[in-house]
Enzyme design. Sequence first.
Site, mmCIF file in Angstrom:
data_model
loop_
_atom_site.group_PDB
_atom_site.id
_atom_site.type_symbol
_atom_site.label_atom_id
_atom_site.label_comp_id
_atom_site.label_asym_id
_atom_site.label_seq_id
_atom_site.Cartn_x
_atom_site.Cartn_y
_atom_site.Cartn_z
ATOM 1 N N HIS A 62 14.662 -5.462 73.554
ATOM 2 C CA HIS A 62 15.672 -5.164 72.530
ATOM 3 C C HIS A 62 14.992 -5.235 71.157
ATOM 4 C CE1 HIS A 62 19.727 -4.953 70.862
ATOM 5 N NE2 HIS A 62 19.286 -5.805 69.943
ATOM 6 N N ASP A 114 21.322 -10.809 82.172
ATOM 7 C CA ASP A 114 22.379 -11.498 82.916
ATOM 8 C C ASP A 114 23.646 -10.645 82.857
ATOM 9 O OD1 ASP A 114 23.370 -11.861 80.393
ATOM 10 O OD2 ASP A 114 23.128 -14.040 80.371
ATOM 11 N N GLY A 153 25.964 -10.560 80.694
ATOM 12 C CA GLY A 153 26.353 -10.137 79.344
ATOM 13 C C GLY A 153 25.453 -9.021 78.820
HETATM 14 C C1 GRF Z 1 13.215 0.601 72.002
HETATM 15 O O1 GRF Z 1 13.407 0.393 70.636
HETATM 16 C C2 GRF Z 1 13.804 -0.531 72.803
HETATM 17 O O2 GRF Z 1 13.734 -1.756 72.159
HETATM 18 C C3 GRF Z 1 15.231 -0.099 72.938
HETATM 19 O O3 GRF Z 1 15.157 1.303 73.124
HETATM 20 C C4 GRF Z 1 13.995 1.803 72.493
HETATM 21 C C5 GRF Z 1 13.239 2.601 73.508
HETATM 22 O O4 GRF Z 1 12.119 3.256 72.957
HETATM 23 N N1 GRF Z 1 15.889 -0.815 73.991
HETATM 24 P P1 GRF Z 1 11.136 4.102 73.912
HETATM 25 O O5 GRF Z 1 11.986 5.099 74.679
HETATM 26 O O6 GRF Z 1 10.455 3.152 74.829
HETATM 27 O O7 GRF Z 1 10.186 4.784 72.983
#
Ligand code: GRF
Length: 261
Positions: free
Chosen positions: A131, A168, A170
């Site tokens: 994330h 999890d 959530g």
């Molecule tokens: C990333 O910023 C990741 O943190 C989020 O979605 C984006 C995916 O980027 N969950 P990519 O497709 O791997 O370039």
Amino acid sequence: MGKTPASARCGLNKQAPVIPFAVLVSGNGTNLQALLDAERSGRLGGARVALVISDRSGAFALERAKQAGKEALLIEPDKTLPKDERRRDLSDRILVAVQKTQAEFIVLAGFLSILQGPILKNYEGRIINIHPSLLPKFGGPGMYGEGVHRAVLEAGEATSGCTVHIVDQGTDTGPILLQRTVPVLPGDTPDSLAERIHHEEHRAIVDGVLELIRRLGLGTQGALPSESGTTGTGAAGQPVKDAEGTEAPIIHQPTITNQRK
Ligand code: GRF
């Protein structure tokens, strides 16, 4: 299948047991690419991307998977179903595909659908997500993409970064494995901040996989070290645990001085 016994895994040799895992994607797939590159360079030890699944047609991540010679599947949500049923149905179809590969764990690398139902039980403690914020800040329903970085800037944060955590029930709430931080700089836009964080994500996702393998006891002991310079590792490289025995997350601090405030 997440509880696959060690005996079900084949080993090339004693140092590098083969550890198949699946990657779920929705977009460009630069984090998937980081994993594919790490696998090719040997940094992942015996861990192998066994399957890539996208929930969106046209996701470039599927091309990356095919170019790397990986099995790549498109499993799209059934839009005729109501939301909860749709999530459950998608999750169940993903579970079937992942189980066929005997994947030990699942990496959500920019995967936009929410997993629900048996997959969370079957792979409990074995699904990780990346994330683009320092969770628990700026996570939860609706917090994805540019919106995350816009919210960070609007809140006047001095620091942001990325988090790899266990999934999890959530949204963005599971135990944190590691974080990498970046400074928020004067004049930052959501795009410039996103780019700085994305760069760190490519290291975090590889380290997150290595950390999960270590915590699950899947790798050969000592053969799959996470990066040094962490706050999650104590003397003699032993993980730091709290009173309940929960391991502390690994946190990489920024090397650039924050100039915003
Ligand atoms: C990333 O910023 C990741 O943190 C989020 O979605 C984006 C995916 O980027 N969950 P990519 O497709 O791997 O370039």
